[in-house]
Design an enzyme around this catalytic site. Structure first.
Site, PDB file in Angstrom:
ATOM      1  N   SER A   1      -5.721   1.261  -8.028  1.00 20.13           N
ATOM      2  CA  SER A   1      -6.285   0.088  -7.781  1.00 20.13           C
ATOM      3  C   SER A   1      -7.021  -0.365  -7.837  1.00 20.13           C
ATOM      4  CB  SER A   1      -6.566   0.304  -6.124  1.00 20.13           C
ATOM      5  OG  SER A   1      -5.341   0.630  -5.458  1.00 20.13           O
TER       6      SER A   1
ATOM      7  N   ASP B   1      -8.081  -8.893  -0.588  1.00 21.22           N
ATOM      8  CA  ASP B   1      -8.099  -7.653  -0.758  1.00 21.22           C
ATOM      9  C   ASP B   1      -9.060  -7.207  -2.456  1.00 21.22           C
ATOM     10  OD1 ASP B   1      -7.758  -4.594  -1.113  1.00 21.22           O
ATOM     11  OD2 ASP B   1      -5.598  -4.555  -2.198  1.00 21.22           O
TER      12      ASP B   1
ATOM     13  N   HIS C   1      -9.798  -2.463  -0.903  1.00 21.30           N
ATOM     14  CA  HIS C   1      -9.295  -1.298  -0.447  1.00 21.30           C
ATOM     15  C   HIS C   1     -10.045   0.053  -0.851  1.00 21.30           C
ATOM     16  CE1 HIS C   1      -6.820  -1.886  -3.054  1.00 21.30           C
ATOM     17  NE2 HIS C   1      -5.818  -0.143  -2.687  1.00 21.30           N
TER      18      HIS C   1
END
Length: 424
Positions: free
Chosen positions: A271, A188, A154
């Site tokens: 992230s 992901d 993402h």
């Protein structure tokens, strides 16, 4: 204000989203199947552009407490008394602002947060994505000295198919263009390649198999654009099934991760960064946080509930992405929903089989619609997402023993898992 779990959005200082569009992992989900996870082909970007390290200026208000001491202005008296109580003839005309002579720096103790940070920081990079709509920033870890970098899907999804540009900023402050090697929306994860680099410090990958709740860990990344931020905490729980939605808006499929839960502070921008043990080994890839809901016009931050992808799973997927540009995943061949045998709509007792794929692994093992799966091996399954997370830890061709109820009676079956590459 409802609880939410979401992927950490790439940090954007321009126009932060008002929310993550996340889903609550503890609510009763709709019928789920493993998403196919077929990434698009790699994209090409421009040449390297060295630039100075980015920084964010912070204004810190400090309150000072001042006390008046009798005596001459600007002078500090130090008094001592002898054994008879008489003042000793010692005084200093200097001020305490003089301080003491600088001492030689002592090395950080092995196993300390300081030592871990010193060892790991050189292998952590900031990942910046720019598109026509704006940009964002995440984190990555160096896998090879020539610039292969692991991050979250993402973080880079908006730059897929030539829709944007990716650059990475190394720990030394230099910036280099990067391209996508492969990405996997199902887990992901993504691998990117920094251009024109060599001699990079590789991250040391550990194992997530031997982790235990209460174990100390350190998180490193670029929260809110602050590159090289180090936080610490403990592992709060393991095998936490966490369903998250894509935060970028590029892809609509949600994913379920079999997460490591930690209270180490992670925020938007973390992230793709590492969760490391006290030996400096990467044990997880930070990916999502739980929040109490995003405030209007802003991004939610850490409340001590962060989630990381176990490195044992990430290592396997990363190797596939490097070798082929895509990844395959184990598949049971069922659609499932939360099961409740006590009439409650709040608590689930297992994963109820809504449909069985013809020729799939479950059908071959004798499972049927209406069965309720309660265990995968020795691991309890109390929801649809728990089953998906448990299967995600396996590989195509693995054999697992399922415990399930059929017409109210408990049964077991050995299942040879299929692959989403063949649709089995």
């Amino acid at each position: 204000m409802s609880d939410q779990t979401s992927t950490l959005p790439p940090y954007s200082s321009d126009s932060p989203p008002s929310g993550y569009g996340a889903q609550d992992p503890w609510r009763a989900p709709e019928t789920h199947e493993l998403p196919p996870g077929t990434p698009p082909p790699p994209t090409e970007q421009g040449g390297d552009t060295p630039r100075p390290r980015r920084g964010v200026a912070l204004l810190i208000a400090v309150a000072l407490a001042a006390g008046l001491v009798g005596g001459g202005a600007g002078a500090a008296l130090t008094g001592a008394f002898d054994d008879n109580g008489a003042p000793a003839a010692t005084a200093s005309s200097g001020t305490s602002l003089q301080g003491s002579a600088a001492s030689t720096n002592t090395p950080a103790a092995d196993g300390s947060v300081e030592a871990v940070a010193a060892a790991v920081l050189p292998s952590v990079v900031s990942v910046e994505v720019t598109t026509a709509q704006g940009g964002g920033e995440g984190t990555g870890i160096v896998l090879s000295s020539d610039g292969l970098i692991l991050t979250n899907n993402h973080v880079v999804a908006d730059a897929a198919s030539g829709a944007g540009n990716i650059s990475v900023t190394l720990n030394d402050g230099t910036s280099h263009d990067a391209t996508i090697v492969g990405r996997d929306p199902v887990t992901d994860l993504a691998v990117i390649q920094a251009k024109g680099v060599s001699g990079l410090t590789k991250a040391t990958l550990g194992s997530s198999a031997d982790l235990a709740p209460g174990e100390q860990v350190v998180a490193i990344g670029s929260p809110l654009g602050l590159q090289g931020t180090v936080t610490s905490g403990i592992i709060s729980a393991l095998n936490r099934p966490v369903r998250t939605g894509d935060a970028t808006g590029t892809e609509t499929a949600s994913t379920v991760i079999d997460a490591i839960q930690t209270d180490a502070a992670i925020n938007p921008g973390n992230s793709g960064g590492p969760l490391v043990n006290m030996n400096g080994e990467v044990v997880g890839i930070n990916s999502a946080i739980a929040s109490l809901g995003a405030s209007a016009g802003g991004q939610s931050g850490s409340i001590g509930l962060g989630f990381s992808i176990p490195i044992d799973q990430a290592r396997t997927i990363a190797k596939q992405l490097i070798d082929t540009g895509s990844a395959t995943h184990a598949q049971l061949g069922v659609s499932v929903r939360d099961a409740s045998t006590n009439g409650s709509s709040t608590f689930s007792d297992g994963a109820a089989v809504a449909a069985v794929s013809a020729g799939g692994a479950a059908e071959k093992a004798g499972l049927a619609a209406g069965d309720v799966i309660t265990k995968v091996g020795d691991r309890a399954v109390d929801s649809a997402d728990a089953l998906i997370a448990a299967i995600r830890t396996q590989r195509p061709g693995d054999k697992v023993v399922l415990t399930y109820t059929h017409n109210g009676k408990e049964a077991t079956a050995q299942v040879t898992l299929g692959s989403d590459a063949s649709g089995s």
